[in-house]
Design a protein around this motif. Structure first.
Motif, PDB file in Angstrom:
ATOM      1  N   GLY A  72       0.783  -1.232   0.000  1.00  0.00           N
ATOM      2  CA  GLY A  72       0.000   0.000   0.000  1.00  0.00           C
ATOM      3  C   GLY A  72       0.810   1.274   0.000  1.00  0.00           C
ATOM      4  N   ARG A  73       2.132   1.198  -0.227  1.00  0.00           N
ATOM      5  CA  ARG A  73       2.972   2.396  -0.196  1.00  0.00           C
ATOM      6  C   ARG A  73       3.194   3.020  -1.578  1.00  0.00           C
ATOM      7  N   SER A  74       2.822   2.304  -2.638  1.00  0.00           N
ATOM      8  CA  SER A  74       2.912   2.866  -3.982  1.00  0.00           C
ATOM      9  C   SER A  74       1.651   2.504  -4.754  1.00  0.00           C
ATOM     10  N   THR A  75       1.452   3.176  -5.863  1.00  0.00           N
ATOM     11  CA  THR A  75       0.232   2.984  -6.637  1.00  0.00           C
ATOM     12  C   THR A  75       0.525   2.241  -7.934  1.00  0.00           C
ATOM     13  N   LEU A  76      -0.542   1.778  -8.567  1.00  0.00           N
ATOM     14  CA  LEU A  76      -0.399   1.099  -9.852  1.00  0.00           C
ATOM     15  C   LEU A  76       0.145   2.061 -10.904  1.00  0.00           C
ATOM     16  N   MET A  77      -0.244   3.335 -10.816  1.00  0.00           N
ATOM     17  CA  MET A  77       0.260   4.328 -11.761  1.00  0.00           C
ATOM     18  C   MET A  77       1.777   4.498 -11.629  1.00  0.00           C
ATOM     19  N   THR A  78       2.279   4.488 -10.378  1.00  0.00           N
ATOM     20  CA  THR A  78       3.724   4.593 -10.157  1.00  0.00           C
ATOM     21  C   THR A  78       4.452   3.434 -10.820  1.00  0.00           C
ATOM     22  N   LEU A  79       3.911   2.216 -10.670  1.00  0.00           N
ATOM     23  CA  LEU A  79       4.515   1.039 -11.300  1.00  0.00           C
ATOM     24  C   LEU A  79       4.509   1.152 -12.820  1.00  0.00           C
ATOM     25  N   PHE A  80       3.392   1.603 -13.371  1.00  0.00           N
ATOM     26  CA  PHE A  80       3.272   1.691 -14.820  1.00  0.00           C
ATOM     27  C   PHE A  80       4.251   2.722 -15.395  1.00  0.00           C
ATOM     28  N   VAL A  81       4.310   3.906 -14.770  1.00  0.00           N
ATOM     29  CA  VAL A  81       5.183   4.959 -15.283  1.00  0.00           C
ATOM     30  C   VAL A  81       6.645   4.575 -15.073  1.00  0.00           C
ATOM     31  N   TYR A  82       6.953   3.907 -13.949  1.00  0.00           N
ATOM     32  CA  TYR A  82       8.340   3.504 -13.731  1.00  0.00           C
ATOM     33  C   TYR A  82       8.754   2.414 -14.736  1.00  0.00           C
ATOM     34  N   TYR A  83       7.831   1.532 -15.083  1.00  0.00           N
ATOM     35  CA  TYR A  83       8.137   0.555 -16.135  1.00  0.00           C
ATOM     36  C   TYR A  83       8.474   1.277 -17.441  1.00  0.00           C
ATOM     37  N   ARG A  84       7.724   2.347 -17.730  1.00  0.00           N
ATOM     38  CA  ARG A  84       8.013   3.129 -18.928  1.00  0.00           C
ATOM     39  C   ARG A  84       9.401   3.770 -18.824  1.00  0.00           C
ATOM     40  N   PHE A  85       9.759   4.251 -17.653  1.00  0.00           N
ATOM     41  CA  PHE A  85      11.092   4.816 -17.438  1.00  0.00           C
ATOM     42  C   PHE A  85      12.166   3.764 -17.709  1.00  0.00           C
ATOM     43  N   LEU A  86      11.959   2.548 -17.213  1.00  0.00           N
ATOM     44  CA  LEU A  86      12.947   1.484 -17.421  1.00  0.00           C
ATOM     45  C   LEU A  86      13.111   1.146 -18.904  1.00  0.00           C
ATOM     46  N   THR A  87      12.010   1.155 -19.656  1.00  0.00           N
ATOM     47  CA  THR A  87      12.122   0.872 -21.092  1.00  0.00           C
ATOM     48  C   THR A  87      12.917   1.975 -21.798  1.00  0.00           C
ATOM     49  N   LEU A  88      12.746   3.211 -21.351  1.00  0.00           N
ATOM     50  CA  LEU A  88      13.517   4.316 -21.925  1.00  0.00           C
ATOM     51  C   LEU A  88      15.004   4.166 -21.606  1.00  0.00           C
ATOM     52  N   ARG A  89      15.305   3.773 -20.373  1.00  0.00           N
ATOM     53  CA  ARG A  89      16.712   3.579 -19.993  1.00  0.00           C
ATOM     54  C   ARG A  89      17.317   2.398 -20.761  1.00  0.00           C
ATOM     55  N   TYR A  90      16.529   1.357 -20.967  1.00  0.00           N
ATOM     56  CA  TYR A  90      17.009   0.190 -21.708  1.00  0.00           C
ATOM     57  C   TYR A  90      17.344   0.578 -23.150  1.00  0.00           C
ATOM     58  N   SER A  91      16.562   1.474 -23.724  1.00  0.00           N
ATOM     59  CA  SER A  91      16.736   1.875 -25.120  1.00  0.00           C
ATOM     60  C   SER A  91      17.724   3.015 -25.305  1.00  0.00           C
ATOM     61  N   SER A  92      18.291   3.537 -24.221  1.00  0.00           N
ATOM     62  CA  SER A  92      19.163   4.702 -24.309  1.00  0.00           C
ATOM     63  C   SER A  92      20.312   4.466 -25.281  1.00  0.00           C
ATOM     64  N   ARG A  93      20.548   5.450 -26.161  1.00  0.00           N
ATOM     65  CA  ARG A  93      21.636   5.344 -27.134  1.00  0.00           C
ATOM     66  C   ARG A  93      22.963   5.820 -26.548  1.00  0.00           C
ATOM     67  N   ARG A  94      22.911   6.728 -25.575  1.00  0.00           N
ATOM     68  CA  ARG A  94      24.127   7.320 -25.028  1.00  0.00           C
ATOM     69  C   ARG A  94      24.639   6.574 -23.793  1.00  0.00           C
ATOM     70  N   ASN A  95      23.765   5.842 -23.134  1.00  0.00           N
ATOM     71  CA  ASN A  95      24.153   5.147 -21.904  1.00  0.00           C
ATOM     72  C   ASN A  95      23.666   3.692 -21.978  1.00  0.00           C
ATOM     73  N   PRO A  96      24.543   2.759 -22.368  1.00  0.00           N
ATOM     74  CA  PRO A  96      24.124   1.367 -22.531  1.00  0.00           C
ATOM     75  C   PRO A  96      24.163   0.552 -21.240  1.00  0.00           C
ATOM     76  N   TYR A  97      24.469   1.185 -20.107  1.00  0.00           N
ATOM     77  CA  TYR A  97      24.731   0.406 -18.891  1.00  0.00           C
ATOM     78  C   TYR A  97      23.488  -0.320 -18.380  1.00  0.00           C
ATOM     79  N   THR A  98      22.323   0.293 -18.475  1.00  0.00           N
ATOM     80  CA  THR A  98      21.112  -0.392 -18.023  1.00  0.00           C
ATOM     81  C   THR A  98      20.848  -1.615 -18.884  1.00  0.00           C
TER      82      THR A  98
END
Length: 260
Positions: free
Chosen positions: A186-212
């Protein structure tokens, strides 16, 4: 020496100093945005320390001030990368390619959520990495022997830069299961999970920083190596295989600069 020679000597341009406080001030005046970035990154570091060890003000407030400082850094950096704002789908696509846009989104995700100490780790380490190289340049303007202890500290950070980037990538990845557990408590919301998943996909696709992306590959290799071990129970092996396959299907396509 004749009077005419004296006049010629006085009219000759005098060599300008290459180091000193005046040179530093002039450099800052010519590079206002770069210095503003230095200030916001320094603020992120200070606010993170004050959150962990509350010395000035409330630690609770310092958490959100650190995220706010990181937002300012990301916005300034995004302005540097894309100075001309356009109201078009193509421009929006360019925005989300930028790493600075990713971390602007990151700060927004957690700004209205309860404090999670792990959240500050990536922004703190990024601020530390980026502030180090620019700080060294500022110190050089003061003199080759100025602030020796600070130079040593910056040298340590630069030597460990690859390890710090890998640590950032691990922290980005492992924050997701932490948020998942927080959702069930109960400390985070479904929206937080969804948007953070989107953040992770952006980091995975990063062209300048391949570390993720590379870290995801390393984790997959470790998990599959464990699952293939003869001592691993078949139930766990099957579960790991299905989990790896599921996560792999969620991975976004990566577009390299050569493909564009």
């Amino acid at each position: 020496m004749s009077e005419s020679e004296n006049r010629n000597e006085e009219d000759r341009p005098q060599p300008q100093p290459t180091t000193g406080l005046n040179v530093l001030t002039a450099h800052i005046g010519r590079n206002k945005i770069d210095f503003a970035l230095w200030c916001t990154r320094f603020a992120t570091i200070i606010f993170t320390f004050n959150y962990l060890i509350p010395i000035f003000g409330s630690g609770y407030n310092m958490y959100y001030k650190a995220l706010l400082a990181n937002s300012a850094t990301s916005a300034l950096r995004l302005h540097q990368r894309l100075p001309q704002v356009q109201l078009s789908r193509e421009f929006l696509g360019k925005v989300f390619i930028e790493d600075s846009a990713h971390y602007l989104l990151y700060s927004m995700i957690f700004f209205y959520s309860p404090p999670v100490t792990w959240v500050l780790l990536p922004v703190f380490l990024f601020a530390l990495l980026h502030i180090s190289s620019y700080s060294l340049g500022l110190i050089e303007l003061l003199g080759s022997n100025a602030l020796g202890l600070v130079r040593m500290a910056i040298g340590i950070v630069e030597v460990q830069s690859v390890n710090l980037l890998r640590t950032i990538a691990f922290s980005e990845i492992f924050l997701f299961p932490m948020l998942l557990l927080s959702f069930f408590s109960g400390r985070s919301t479904l929206m937080t999970l969804f948007v953070y998943y989107r953040f992770l996909t952006l980091r995975y696709s990063s062209r300048r920083n391949p570390y993720t992306r590379n870290t995801f590959g390393e984790l997959r290799f470790l998990v599959e190596s464990y699952a293939q071990n003869p001592s691993c129970p078949s139930v766990i092996r099957n579960l790991v295989s299905k989990l790896v396959a599921f996560i792999s299907r969620l991975a976004p396509p990566v577009i390299t600069a050569e493909q564009q």
